[in-house]
Design a protein around this motif. Structure first.
Motif, PDB file in Angstrom:
ATOM      1  N   UNK A  99      -0.871  37.696  36.801  1.00  0.00           N
ATOM      2  CA  UNK A  99       0.426  38.356  36.922  1.00  0.00           C
ATOM      3  C   UNK A  99       0.993  38.178  38.312  1.00  0.00           C
ATOM      4  N   UNK A 100       2.310  38.159  38.383  1.00  0.00           N
ATOM      5  CA  UNK A 100       3.007  38.033  39.659  1.00  0.00           C
ATOM      6  C   UNK A 100       3.180  39.405  40.275  1.00  0.00           C
ATOM      7  N   UNK A 101       2.819  39.513  41.530  1.00  0.00           N
ATOM      8  CA  UNK A 101       2.914  40.804  42.218  1.00  0.00           C
ATOM      9  C   UNK A 101       3.443  40.572  43.623  1.00  0.00           C
ATOM     10  N   UNK A 102       4.667  40.951  43.857  1.00  0.00           N
ATOM     11  CA  UNK A 102       5.278  40.764  45.179  1.00  0.00           C
ATOM     12  C   UNK A 102       4.703  41.719  46.203  1.00  0.00           C
TER      13      UNK A 102
ATOM     14  N   UNK B 275      -6.516  31.724  29.759  1.00  0.00           N
ATOM     15  CA  UNK B 275      -5.577  32.385  30.672  1.00  0.00           C
ATOM     16  C   UNK B 275      -4.409  32.966  29.875  1.00  0.00           C
ATOM     17  N   UNK B 276      -4.083  34.216  30.138  1.00  0.00           N
ATOM     18  CA  UNK B 276      -2.847  34.821  29.639  1.00  0.00           C
ATOM     19  C   UNK B 276      -2.060  35.313  30.847  1.00  0.00           C
ATOM     20  N   UNK B 277      -0.746  35.414  30.693  1.00  0.00           N
ATOM     21  CA  UNK B 277       0.083  35.741  31.858  1.00  0.00           C
ATOM     22  C   UNK B 277       1.128  36.779  31.496  1.00  0.00           C
TER      23      UNK B 277
ATOM     24  N   UNK C  88       5.993  34.909  33.731  1.00  0.00           N
ATOM     25  CA  UNK C  88       5.355  33.639  34.090  1.00  0.00           C
ATOM     26  C   UNK C  88       5.244  32.677  32.911  1.00  0.00           C
ATOM     27  N   UNK C  89       5.586  33.108  31.718  1.00  0.00           N
ATOM     28  CA  UNK C  89       5.331  32.322  30.517  1.00  0.00           C
ATOM     29  C   UNK C  89       6.108  31.016  30.443  1.00  0.00           C
ATOM     30  N   UNK C  90       7.241  30.921  31.132  1.00  0.00           N
ATOM     31  CA  UNK C  90       8.098  29.740  31.015  1.00  0.00           C
ATOM     32  C   UNK C  90       7.816  28.675  32.076  1.00  0.00           C
TER      33      UNK C  90
ATOM     34  N   UNK D  84       6.219  25.605  33.729  1.00  0.00           N
ATOM     35  CA  UNK D  84       5.663  24.430  33.064  1.00  0.00           C
ATOM     36  C   UNK D  84       4.160  24.278  33.276  1.00  0.00           C
ATOM     37  N   UNK D  85       3.688  24.355  34.509  1.00  0.00           N
ATOM     38  CA  UNK D  85       2.270  24.102  34.733  1.00  0.00           C
ATOM     39  C   UNK D  85       1.413  25.201  34.119  1.00  0.00           C
ATOM     40  N   UNK D  86       1.957  26.415  34.037  1.00  0.00           N
ATOM     41  CA  UNK D  86       1.207  27.515  33.433  1.00  0.00           C
ATOM     42  C   UNK D  86       1.095  27.333  31.922  1.00  0.00           C
ATOM     43  N   UNK D  87       2.140  26.797  31.295  1.00  0.00           N
ATOM     44  CA  UNK D  87       2.094  26.561  29.844  1.00  0.00           C
ATOM     45  C   UNK D  87       0.892  25.707  29.455  1.00  0.00           C
ATOM     46  N   UNK D  88       0.486  24.808  30.346  1.00  0.00           N
ATOM     47  CA  UNK D  88      -0.600  23.876  30.042  1.00  0.00           C
ATOM     48  C   UNK D  88      -1.977  24.535  30.002  1.00  0.00           C
ATOM     49  N   UNK D  89      -2.112  25.714  30.595  1.00  0.00           N
ATOM     50  CA  UNK D  89      -3.434  26.321  30.706  1.00  0.00           C
ATOM     51  C   UNK D  89      -3.580  27.594  29.876  1.00  0.00           C
ATOM     52  N   UNK D  90      -2.514  27.986  29.185  1.00  0.00           N
ATOM     53  CA  UNK D  90      -2.528  29.260  28.483  1.00  0.00           C
ATOM     54  C   UNK D  90      -3.453  29.278  27.278  1.00  0.00           C
ATOM     55  N   UNK D  91      -3.974  30.444  26.978  1.00  0.00           N
ATOM     56  CA  UNK D  91      -4.656  30.686  25.714  1.00  0.00           C
ATOM     57  C   UNK D  91      -3.693  30.318  24.586  1.00  0.00           C
TER      58      UNK D  91
END
Length: 234
Positions: free
Chosen positions: A5-8, A70-72, A76-78, A80-87
């Protein structure tokens, strides 16, 4: 499972900084926090990162090691590089939309239709059995129809309908079907149907996206209902 998750507001104190690699005379440090969470008696890890860390190639390489686990959070779901590693939630999405599709077929308007289902990996075989009483003929567009003969014969003996499997690369006759359901083109949890040339959108059957009480804690991590139910619901 890794929950990213993104956390500023990730703290930059030393206790929250993790060393990724060592270089000559220096250390590569990233700002992120990690905590554990137990769901259904299984341990999972929550990693909260700053935007800078998320964009760092070295950090991305670290997360890539957990590809498929990995779930997000929704924001963060959109990426591109994260889409490649998702459950992989696609099988779950197919099934929750199929229930809506089944209910549509049960209506008098579409009963006894010539139906085409596009399901390359045959995720929906067990679900398809449930709609056979409502269709006249059914074709299944797939990449591999091996090991389906017994299933086909059971369908015919029980319902009088024998599904026809069609290899994707050999298919041309779209006009032979009254209803076309493409489960390979699910867009934002929406299934697009072609019914005699008319386009209809179906949404998931709501009960499949009800988050049980024991998983409510995951909503606090900004995970979507689809992610929670698809990845953690029993």
């Amino acid at each position: 499972m890794i929950i990213l998750k993104l956390d500023s507001d990730v703290k930059k104190e030393k206790r929250n900084r993790r060393i990724l690699k060592r270089t000559v005379g220096s250390e590569k440090l990233f700002d992120y926090s990690r905590s554990g969470i137990v769901i259904n008696n299984k341990p999972h890890f929550v990693i909260s990162v700053s935007q800078d860390t998320l964009e760092d190639l070295e950090f991305q390489k670290l997360i890539y090691k957990y590809k498929g686990s990995v779930v997000v959070s929704e924001n963060l779901e959109k990426i591109d590089w994260i889409k490649e590693i998702l459950f992989d939630l696609k099988p779950f999405r197919k099934k929750i939309l199929f229930e809506s599709f089944k209910r549509k077929l049960e209506s008098k308007d579409y009963i006894n239709s010539n139906l085409l289902i596009i399901d390359y990996d045959l995720t929906l075989l067990s679900e398809i059995t449930g709609i056979l009483p409502f269709v006249k003929n059914i074709g299944i567009l797939t990449r591999d129809e091996n090991n389906t003969k017994e299933w086909e014969n059971n369908c015919f003996s029980e319902y009088g309908v024998k599904p026809v499997f069609i290899r994707k690369e050999h298919f041309l006759n779209w006009g032979n079907y009254d209803v076309i359901a493409d489960f390979e083109k699910i867009d934002d949890n929406k299934l697009h149907l072609d019914i005699s040339g008319n386009k209809i959108v179906l949404y998931p059957f709501f009960k499949f996206l009800e988050v049980p009480e024991e998983l409510k804690i995951l909503e606090n991590l900004d995970l979507s209902k689809t992610t929670i139910c698809g990845a953690f619901k029993g």
